[in-house]
Design a protein around this motif. Sequence first.
Motif, PDB file in Angstrom:
ATOM      1  N   THR A  24       0.744  -1.104  -0.147  1.00 36.49           N
ATOM      2  CA  THR A  24       0.027  -0.061  -0.059  1.00 36.49           C
ATOM      3  C   THR A  24       0.766   1.264   0.038  1.00 36.49           C
ATOM      4  OG1 THR A  24      -1.792   1.134   1.069  1.00 36.49           O
ATOM      5  CG2 THR A  24      -0.299   0.182   2.540  1.00 36.49           C
ATOM      6  N   LYS A  25       0.412   2.276  -0.548  1.00 38.38           N
ATOM      7  CA  LYS A  25       1.153   3.514  -0.831  1.00 38.38           C
ATOM      8  C   LYS A  25       0.081   4.649   0.134  1.00 38.38           C
ATOM      9  CE  LYS A  25       4.108   2.774  -4.563  1.00 38.38           C
ATOM     10  NZ  LYS A  25       4.578   3.129  -5.777  1.00 38.38           N
ATOM     11  N   THR A  26      -0.818   4.195   0.635  1.00 42.79           N
ATOM     12  CA  THR A  26      -2.041   4.884   1.281  1.00 42.79           C
ATOM     13  C   THR A  26      -2.386   4.446   2.505  1.00 42.79           C
ATOM     14  OG1 THR A  26      -3.595   3.673   0.211  1.00 42.79           O
ATOM     15  CG2 THR A  26      -3.095   5.714  -1.067  1.00 42.79           C
ATOM     16  N   LYS A  28      -2.322   4.616   6.725  1.00 42.26           N
ATOM     17  CA  LYS A  28      -2.527   5.779   7.399  1.00 42.26           C
ATOM     18  C   LYS A  28      -1.975   5.555   8.905  1.00 42.26           C
ATOM     19  CE  LYS A  28      -7.271   6.459   5.691  1.00 42.26           C
ATOM     20  NZ  LYS A  28      -7.326   5.285   5.157  1.00 42.26           N
ATOM     21  N   ASN A  45      -0.945  10.952   8.750  1.00 40.38           N
ATOM     22  CA  ASN A  45      -0.344  11.063   7.592  1.00 40.38           C
ATOM     23  C   ASN A  45      -1.088   9.728   6.798  1.00 40.38           C
ATOM     24  OD1 ASN A  45       1.485  10.279   5.471  1.00 40.38           O
ATOM     25  ND2 ASN A  45       3.275  10.724   6.753  1.00 40.38           N
ATOM     26  N   GLU A  46      -1.452  10.321   5.570  1.00 42.13           N
ATOM     27  CA  GLU A  46      -2.291   9.217   4.855  1.00 42.13           C
ATOM     28  C   GLU A  46      -1.434   8.732   3.765  1.00 42.13           C
ATOM     29  OE1 GLU A  46      -6.263  10.457   4.163  1.00 42.13           O
ATOM     30  OE2 GLU A  46      -6.353  11.275   6.269  1.00 42.13           O
ATOM     31  N   SER A  47      -0.149   8.886   3.668  1.00 39.05           N
ATOM     32  CA  SER A  47       0.520   8.442   2.610  1.00 39.05           C
ATOM     33  C   SER A  47       1.779   7.733   2.788  1.00 39.05           C
ATOM     34  CB  SER A  47       0.992   9.778   1.655  1.00 39.05           C
ATOM     35  OG  SER A  47       1.860  10.638   2.274  1.00 39.05           O
ATOM     36  N   VAL A  48       1.456   6.671   3.875  1.00 35.94           N
ATOM     37  CA  VAL A  48       2.479   5.838   4.139  1.00 35.94           C
ATOM     38  C   VAL A  48       2.440   4.331   3.428  1.00 35.94           C
ATOM     39  CG1 VAL A  48       3.474   4.327   6.259  1.00 35.94           C
ATOM     40  CG2 VAL A  48       2.036   6.652   6.707  1.00 35.94           C
ATOM     41  N   THR A  49       3.820   4.145   3.095  1.00 31.23           N
ATOM     42  CA  THR A  49       4.180   2.916   2.131  1.00 31.23           C
ATOM     43  C   THR A  49       4.425   1.605   3.338  1.00 31.23           C
ATOM     44  OG1 THR A  49       4.930   4.390   0.381  1.00 31.23           O
ATOM     45  CG2 THR A  49       5.706   1.746   0.586  1.00 31.23           C
ATOM     46  N   ALA A  63       7.155   6.271   6.500  1.00 31.40           N
ATOM     47  CA  ALA A  63       6.504   7.360   6.629  1.00 31.40           C
ATOM     48  C   ALA A  63       7.371   8.544   6.431  1.00 31.40           C
ATOM     49  CB  ALA A  63       5.718   7.299   7.912  1.00 31.40           C
ATOM     50  N   GLY A  67       4.882  14.365   6.001  1.00 28.15           N
ATOM     51  CA  GLY A  67       3.562  14.031   5.451  1.00 28.15           C
ATOM     52  C   GLY A  67       2.390  14.141   6.645  1.00 28.15           C
ATOM     53  N   LYS A  91      12.246  10.761   7.378  1.00 23.45           N
ATOM     54  CA  LYS A  91      11.481   9.630   7.371  1.00 23.45           C
ATOM     55  C   LYS A  91      11.572   8.901   8.726  1.00 23.45           C
ATOM     56  CE  LYS A  91      14.890   6.901   4.963  1.00 23.45           C
ATOM     57  NZ  LYS A  91      15.298   6.368   3.581  1.00 23.45           N
TER      58      LYS A  91
END
Length: 179
Positions: A24-26, A28, A45-49, A63, A67, A91
Amino acid sequence: MKKIFFYSLLMVTLQSVAQTKLVTKTGKITFEASVPAFEEVKAKNESVTCILNPATGEIASLALMKGFRFKVALMEEHFNENYVESDKYPKATFKGKIDGFDLSKLTATAKDYTIKGKLELHGKTKDITITAKIKKTDAGVEIDSNFTVNTDDFDIEIPSVVSKKLTKKVAVNLDFTLK
């Protein structure tokens, strides 16, 4: 004709091998360092891989510190400049393993799993163990966890002027759906 069939079969085989990891790249991550009777200190942060190898249970997450979004812009600025020093430490990463993970045994009912690994934040690395609820849904594999991180473990200094308004034990929530 045989060549076309062979190349088609090869492409299908390569695609199935390439899809051995769930990603996932989205994802949270929400954290809260609030103290009762003071202003809420909370960010998301809603763009965590996150990447999961279902064959081994190995999991890794990244993360970007910039972000994280706060309700109050000034808090976000202080978070990035004074606390986590985002320009110097951009990060946070986690690398670990889910104990006893077996993708074939996941159901729509969440089951508790133990995840052990190394969390790197603010230039420091610490071994952590967390519990996560993991289930399989139509959207993918869902991982949800709540745990606490101590700012002292990562040398994140809280100035004395605001020390009564922030807790050093930060509540963290992870919410990932991997496909």
